[in-house]
Scaffold this motif. Sequence first.
Motif, PDB file in Angstrom:
ATOM      1  N   UNK A 110     -37.258  -4.172  22.115  1.00 43.24           N
ATOM      2  CA  UNK A 110     -37.973  -3.139  22.840  1.00 43.24           C
ATOM      3  C   UNK A 110     -38.054  -1.934  21.918  1.00 43.24           C
ATOM      4  N   UNK A 111     -39.260  -1.512  21.599  1.00 42.98           N
ATOM      5  CA  UNK A 111     -39.460  -0.316  20.788  1.00 42.98           C
ATOM      6  C   UNK A 111     -39.764   0.830  21.735  1.00 42.98           C
ATOM      7  N   UNK A 112     -38.840   1.761  21.802  1.00 43.99           N
ATOM      8  CA  UNK A 112     -38.930   2.887  22.727  1.00 43.99           C
ATOM      9  C   UNK A 112     -39.017   4.177  21.934  1.00 43.99           C
ATOM     10  N   UNK A 113     -39.985   5.014  22.277  1.00 45.26           N
ATOM     11  CA  UNK A 113     -40.128   6.250  21.538  1.00 45.26           C
ATOM     12  C   UNK A 113     -40.929   7.286  22.304  1.00 45.26           C
ATOM     13  N   UNK A 114     -41.177   8.386  21.620  1.00 44.80           N
ATOM     14  CA  UNK A 114     -41.907   9.514  22.180  1.00 44.80           C
ATOM     15  C   UNK A 114     -43.185   9.718  21.364  1.00 44.80           C
ATOM     16  N   UNK A 156     -42.936   0.993  24.273  1.00 40.24           N
ATOM     17  CA  UNK A 156     -43.009   1.915  25.401  1.00 40.24           C
ATOM     18  C   UNK A 156     -42.892   3.334  24.864  1.00 40.24           C
ATOM     19  N   UNK A 157     -43.955   4.115  25.042  1.00 41.70           N
ATOM     20  CA  UNK A 157     -43.956   5.502  24.593  1.00 41.70           C
ATOM     21  C   UNK A 157     -43.985   6.416  25.811  1.00 41.70           C
ATOM     22  N   UNK A 178     -35.262  12.977  27.962  1.00 40.92           N
ATOM     23  CA  UNK A 178     -34.419  12.666  29.114  1.00 40.92           C
ATOM     24  C   UNK A 178     -35.050  11.580  29.972  1.00 40.92           C
ATOM     25  N   UNK A 179     -36.360  11.657  30.177  1.00 36.62           N
ATOM     26  CA  UNK A 179     -37.052  10.628  30.942  1.00 36.62           C
ATOM     27  C   UNK A 179     -36.936   9.281  30.246  1.00 36.62           C
ATOM     28  N   UNK A 180     -37.110   9.250  28.927  1.00 35.33           N
ATOM     29  CA  UNK A 180     -37.001   7.999  28.181  1.00 35.33           C
ATOM     30  C   UNK A 180     -35.593   7.417  28.294  1.00 35.33           C
ATOM     31  N   UNK A 181     -34.580   8.273  28.246  1.00 29.90           N
ATOM     32  CA  UNK A 181     -33.203   7.791  28.362  1.00 29.90           C
ATOM     33  C   UNK A 181     -32.942   7.203  29.735  1.00 29.90           C
ATOM     34  N   UNK A 182     -33.525   7.794  30.766  1.00 26.81           N
ATOM     35  CA  UNK A 182     -33.371   7.282  32.127  1.00 26.81           C
ATOM     36  C   UNK A 182     -33.969   5.886  32.251  1.00 26.81           C
ATOM     37  N   UNK A 183     -35.164   5.704  31.698  1.00 30.81           N
ATOM     38  CA  UNK A 183     -35.815   4.401  31.750  1.00 30.81           C
ATOM     39  C   UNK A 183     -35.028   3.379  30.932  1.00 30.81           C
TER      40      UNK A 183
END
Length: 280
Positions: A3-7, A240-241, A252-257
Motif C-alpha cells: 500500500x503506497x500511502x502519501x500526501x 492512496x493520496x 493526521x487524516x492519513x494516519x487515521x486511515x
Amino acid sequence: MPLYLGLSQWSHKDWPGNLLSRGLKSTDHLADYARVFNAVEGNTSFYGVPDTQSLSRWDAMTGDDFRFTFKFPATVSHQGSPGDNVAPALAFIEQLAPLHHKLGLLMLQLPAACGPEQLDGLAQLLQALPKRFEVAVEVRHPAFFAKGEAERRLNRLLIEQHVNRIIMDSRPVFAVAPTTPALADAQQKKPRVPVHIISTGSSPVVRFIGNPALAANTVFWQPWLPRLQGWLDEGKSVYLFVHTADNSEAPTLAATIANALHAPLPAFPGNEPEAQGSLF
C-alpha cells in the motif's frame, strides 16, 4: 503487495512540530516526510520540470521503497490534443532519469475540456509511452462519468494499455458549506465528479479530498477499507493520496486511515521528544 500511502506535498507551513521536525529548512522536509510516508504526489512537475540536481537530492533523501508519482507537465496534458504531445512527454520522462528507479506512477491529469473527441489522441500518447513505467490518468469531462459509450471507450482504452484510472473522491470537501477560506478555495478548484470505482491497471489510485474537520470524513473513508484491502489481496499495488482542504490536517487524516487498514504509520518526527543533553 504494498500500500503506497502519501500526501499531495511533502512540505507545509503547519507541519513542523507535527509531521515534520522543527527548525528544518524547507529543502530538508522530504527526509522527514519519507520517514513516515512511502509515496507522494509530485504536483510541482505540473508547472515545471524538476532539474537534475533537485531530482538527485530527492533520491538521496528517500529510501529505496519510496515512490514518487510525478504529474506530466501542463504542456503535455493541457495544450492541444494529447496525441500531439508525445515528444514533450518523452522528454519529461527522460528528464526524470535520476529517479527512474523510484517512479511509482506517471500521472496524466486531463482538463475538464478534454472529452470523448480526444480519446484517439489519448490513445496515441499512451501507446507511445515506455511500458516500463506505470501510468495513471485522471479525467474530468462529464461524459466520462455518465456510464455511456464515452466512458466505456475510455475504460477499454485504459485496460488495453494497462493504464490506471485515477479515482477522485471529493465528496467530503463538498459535503459542507464553504465556511472557511480554505474550504471555499478547495470547492472552487477541486473537481466535483462522481466516484466511479474501477481498477483498469495493476495499481489502483485513489485521491481522497477530505474535510478539515477530521471526524466528518469517517463516513466517507470507512467504505473504502474493504475495497482497498480487496485490491491488495488480488496482488495489486494500491496508491492512496490523502488531502484536506488546506492540507494542514492531511497527515493526521492519513494516519487515521492507515490505522484502520492495520498499517499504522511510524511516529511523526515532529512529535518525537527532543534528546536530553547530558548533565556531565
